[in-house]
Design a protein around this motif. Sequence first.
Motif, PDB file in Angstrom:
ATOM      1  N   VAL A 161       0.843  -1.201   0.000  1.00  0.00           N
ATOM      2  CA  VAL A 161       0.000   0.000   0.000  1.00  0.00           C
ATOM      3  C   VAL A 161       0.875   1.245   0.000  1.00  0.00           C
ATOM      4  CG1 VAL A 161      -1.767   1.280   1.259  1.00  0.00           C
ATOM      5  CG2 VAL A 161      -1.833  -1.219   1.223  1.00  0.00           C
ATOM      6  N   VAL A 162       0.523   2.193  -0.830  1.00  0.00           N
ATOM      7  CA  VAL A 162       1.232   3.467  -0.888  1.00  0.00           C
ATOM      8  C   VAL A 162       0.280   4.569  -0.442  1.00  0.00           C
ATOM      9  CG1 VAL A 162       2.471   5.123  -2.320  1.00  0.00           C
ATOM     10  CG2 VAL A 162       2.695   2.670  -2.775  1.00  0.00           C
ATOM     11  N   ASP A 163       0.556   5.164   0.706  1.00  0.00           N
ATOM     12  CA  ASP A 163      -0.222   6.323   1.134  1.00  0.00           C
ATOM     13  C   ASP A 163       0.623   7.575   0.936  1.00  0.00           C
ATOM     14  OD1 ASP A 163       1.674   6.151   3.134  1.00  0.00           O
ATOM     15  OD2 ASP A 163       0.258   5.528   4.683  1.00  0.00           O
ATOM     16  N   SER A 164       0.081   8.723   1.294  1.00  0.00           N
ATOM     17  CA  SER A 164       0.779   9.984   1.066  1.00  0.00           C
ATOM     18  C   SER A 164       2.091  10.055   1.839  1.00  0.00           C
ATOM     19  CB  SER A 164      -0.122  11.161   1.459  1.00  0.00           C
ATOM     20  OG  SER A 164      -1.254  11.211   0.618  1.00  0.00           O
ATOM     21  N   MET A 165       2.095   9.517   3.075  1.00  0.00           N
ATOM     22  CA  MET A 165       3.314   9.560   3.893  1.00  0.00           C
ATOM     23  C   MET A 165       4.418   8.716   3.273  1.00  0.00           C
ATOM     24  SD  MET A 165       3.816   8.669   7.952  1.00  0.00           S
ATOM     25  CE  MET A 165       2.650   9.959   8.411  1.00  0.00           C
ATOM     26  N   MET A 171       9.952   9.818  -2.249  1.00  0.00           N
ATOM     27  CA  MET A 171      10.584  10.956  -2.908  1.00  0.00           C
ATOM     28  C   MET A 171      11.899  11.323  -2.218  1.00  0.00           C
ATOM     29  SD  MET A 171       9.248  14.896  -3.435  1.00  0.00           S
ATOM     30  CE  MET A 171       7.881  14.483  -4.509  1.00  0.00           C
ATOM     31  N   GLU A 172      11.866  11.401  -0.887  1.00  0.00           N
ATOM     32  CA  GLU A 172      13.067  11.756  -0.136  1.00  0.00           C
ATOM     33  C   GLU A 172      14.176  10.734  -0.365  1.00  0.00           C
ATOM     34  OE1 GLU A 172      11.736  11.994   3.868  1.00  0.00           O
ATOM     35  OE2 GLU A 172      10.567  13.835   3.558  1.00  0.00           O
ATOM     36  N   SER A 173      13.807   9.440  -0.368  1.00  0.00           N
ATOM     37  CA  SER A 173      14.793   8.382  -0.573  1.00  0.00           C
ATOM     38  C   SER A 173      15.410   8.465  -1.963  1.00  0.00           C
ATOM     39  CB  SER A 173      14.126   7.017  -0.374  1.00  0.00           C
ATOM     40  OG  SER A 173      15.036   5.970  -0.655  1.00  0.00           O
ATOM     41  N   MET A 174      14.569   8.680  -2.965  1.00  0.00           N
ATOM     42  CA  MET A 174      15.063   8.753  -4.340  1.00  0.00           C
ATOM     43  C   MET A 174      15.980   9.949  -4.544  1.00  0.00           C
ATOM     44  SD  MET A 174      11.664   7.627  -6.508  1.00  0.00           S
ATOM     45  CE  MET A 174      12.441   7.862  -8.103  1.00  0.00           C
ATOM     46  N   LEU A 175      15.573  11.104  -4.041  1.00  0.00           N
ATOM     47  CA  LEU A 175      16.380  12.311  -4.223  1.00  0.00           C
ATOM     48  C   LEU A 175      17.711  12.198  -3.496  1.00  0.00           C
ATOM     49  CD1 LEU A 175      13.668  15.120  -3.930  1.00  0.00           C
ATOM     50  CD2 LEU A 175      14.555  14.002  -5.979  1.00  0.00           C
ATOM     51  N   THR A 176      17.689  11.558  -2.331  1.00  0.00           N
ATOM     52  CA  THR A 176      18.937  11.358  -1.582  1.00  0.00           C
ATOM     53  C   THR A 176      19.887  10.455  -2.356  1.00  0.00           C
ATOM     54  OG1 THR A 176      17.808  11.630   0.542  1.00  0.00           O
ATOM     55  CG2 THR A 176      19.933  10.501   0.569  1.00  0.00           C
ATOM     56  N   VAL A 196      -4.025   2.849  -6.270  1.00  0.00           N
ATOM     57  CA  VAL A 196      -3.568   4.203  -5.945  1.00  0.00           C
ATOM     58  C   VAL A 196      -4.785   5.115  -5.900  1.00  0.00           C
ATOM     59  CG1 VAL A 196      -1.301   3.912  -7.008  1.00  0.00           C
ATOM     60  CG2 VAL A 196      -3.188   4.836  -8.367  1.00  0.00           C
ATOM     61  N   ASP A 197      -4.651   6.225  -5.159  1.00  0.00           N
ATOM     62  CA  ASP A 197      -5.704   7.228  -5.172  1.00  0.00           C
ATOM     63  C   ASP A 197      -5.155   8.507  -5.786  1.00  0.00           C
ATOM     64  OD1 ASP A 197      -4.049   8.294  -3.258  1.00  0.00           O
ATOM     65  OD2 ASP A 197      -5.384   7.875  -1.577  1.00  0.00           O
ATOM     66  N   THR A 198      -5.961   9.551  -5.801  1.00  0.00           N
ATOM     67  CA  THR A 198      -5.552  10.806  -6.430  1.00  0.00           C
ATOM     68  C   THR A 198      -4.298  11.371  -5.781  1.00  0.00           C
ATOM     69  OG1 THR A 198      -7.873  11.284  -6.914  1.00  0.00           O
ATOM     70  CG2 THR A 198      -6.322  13.113  -7.067  1.00  0.00           C
ATOM     71  N   ALA A 199      -4.245  11.336  -4.456  1.00  0.00           N
ATOM     72  CA  ALA A 199      -3.105  11.897  -3.733  1.00  0.00           C
ATOM     73  C   ALA A 199      -1.817  11.173  -4.096  1.00  0.00           C
ATOM     74  CB  ALA A 199      -3.351  11.831  -2.229  1.00  0.00           C
ATOM     75  N   VAL A 200      -1.869   9.827  -4.131  1.00  0.00           N
ATOM     76  CA  VAL A 200      -0.679   9.044  -4.453  1.00  0.00           C
ATOM     77  C   VAL A 200      -0.254   9.279  -5.899  1.00  0.00           C
ATOM     78  CG1 VAL A 200       0.244   6.713  -4.689  1.00  0.00           C
ATOM     79  CG2 VAL A 200      -1.167   7.297  -2.720  1.00  0.00           C
ATOM     80  N   ALA A 201      -1.220   9.317  -6.813  1.00  0.00           N
ATOM     81  CA  ALA A 201      -0.899   9.571  -8.226  1.00  0.00           C
ATOM     82  C   ALA A 201      -0.222  10.930  -8.389  1.00  0.00           C
ATOM     83  CB  ALA A 201      -2.168   9.507  -9.066  1.00  0.00           C
ATOM     84  N   ASN A 202      -0.725  11.922  -7.672  1.00  0.00           N
ATOM     85  CA  ASN A 202      -0.103  13.249  -7.735  1.00  0.00           C
ATOM     86  C   ASN A 202       1.300  13.232  -7.156  1.00  0.00           C
ATOM     87  OD1 ASN A 202      -2.215  14.641  -8.999  1.00  0.00           O
ATOM     88  ND2 ASN A 202      -3.303  14.935  -7.062  1.00  0.00           N
TER      89      ASN A 202
END
Length: 267
Positions: A161-165, A171-176, A196-202
């Motif tokens: 499951v992927v939630d907003s948190m 994102m933080e892991s990838m950018l690091t 996925v929901d709208t928040a996760v897709a965004n």
Amino acid sequence: MMNKKFQEADDKLKAQILDQIPTPVMAVNKELIVTYMNEAGKKLLKNRSEDIIGIACKDIICTDQCGTDDCAMLKAMRSGKTYSSRTEATLGGQTIPLEFSAVPLVDDSGKIIGGLEFVLDITERVLYENRLKEQNHTIREMSTPTIKLWEGVMVLPVVGVVDSMRAQHMMESMLTKIAETYAKVIILDIHGVAAVDTAVANHLIKITKATKLMGCDCILSGISPAVAQTIIQLGIDMEAINTRATLSDALTEAFLMLNLEVNKKKQ
């Protein structure tokens, strides 16, 4: 005379009751001078009554709030309300995490004459909270393992499951990792994501844009039929995102973007 005896008996009974409380309890006057300390408090401080009574509370339990407007006891006496705070105190040369609750003391006429403070040693609680934080950090790291596939190519396989948190942590892991490895292409494989929901897709869109700003292209692979239908039904524009059906296709695309070619060795 009789009233005085009753008063003395009443005060003695109250002191006995407070002494039975396992939490340290301290009473101070308006000048913040200690007028009472129960048995639990004496045990915490490892002092006798004669070493405590008549001493300024800041000289017994020293915290960063002592002598400042953030002192819970001062706030309680000024406002007539109960105040609680969490801080660290130096006791016997050791720094101990404590939780304070300060209550104003009033006389029969309702005038504030001092305060009562309940002190709780929360060392075990803080240790437990720190262990939980470490465990949560470890779980987050395990749930977002950015892996080096090739020189300049990273992959982040996402399962569950992927939630907003979690998306934010991805994102933080990838950018690091991009900053650490100077990766030019990173593949976000969501083959193991069922919905996925709208928040996760965004968030996925934001991830691709953020990696682009760092000079790294992001390829989204492994979109399941169910996820694809959801994205279309939600009306989310994914045209700006480079997508591939499988991780293998994404890796092939990454090689093309880096002008790399893999040839099968002849036997």
